[in-house]
Scaffold this motif. Sequence first.
Motif: not given
Length: 221
Positions: A27-54
Amino acid sequence: MADSKHTHEPVAGLFTDDSGHQRCFWCEASPLYKHYHDHEWGFPVDDDRRLFEKLCLEGFQAGLSWITILNKRESFRSGFANFEAEELSRFGEKDIARLLADAGIVRHRGKIESTINNAKRVIELRREFGSLGAYVWGYESQAGQERPKVNTYDAVRAITATQASLALSKDLKKRGWSFVGPTTMYAFMQAMGLVNDHIDGCHVHKAAAEARNRFKIPQRS
């Protein structure tokens, strides 16, 4: 005396930013990538819209890098009805033509048509399981049994698919989904918290694990 923020010993697969936090290498490439790593990636999700989007965006990523897709995510959301399956399932040829002309997304006819098809399939799946969350989290136990602890750079880099992601891929294909290969499904499992692949020493590893401990797996209805 050295600043305590910068006293981390080098660990393979981690980098230390100016704040002194250690993060996973990718995630070193950009601030957006770091934010995704810190706040989204690897955190459990049960919301159907987010799951389908991913699921859809992982399909678009095939042959590309995730940062390419992440940089375009807002355009994808705008173009694909925010990945609301019911609305997306009604897209027709005019919508496909519009999307093929949209420079803000990945203009690949096969992937666009696949996303519309998968919207129809997710509606069918919800009728059977009650939610997409209940369906995908049914594979979490197998994923955890396969890999009770992966905490090194080499281990994370070595894994591109597992028996759990293969089983998920196989079942989705049987149900008529496309662009859901086992490697794509493993990336989905990593991102949505079915496995925690933050490298040991990454400052987010513990937070993701604690979030998983608090998480209630959606049940089939």
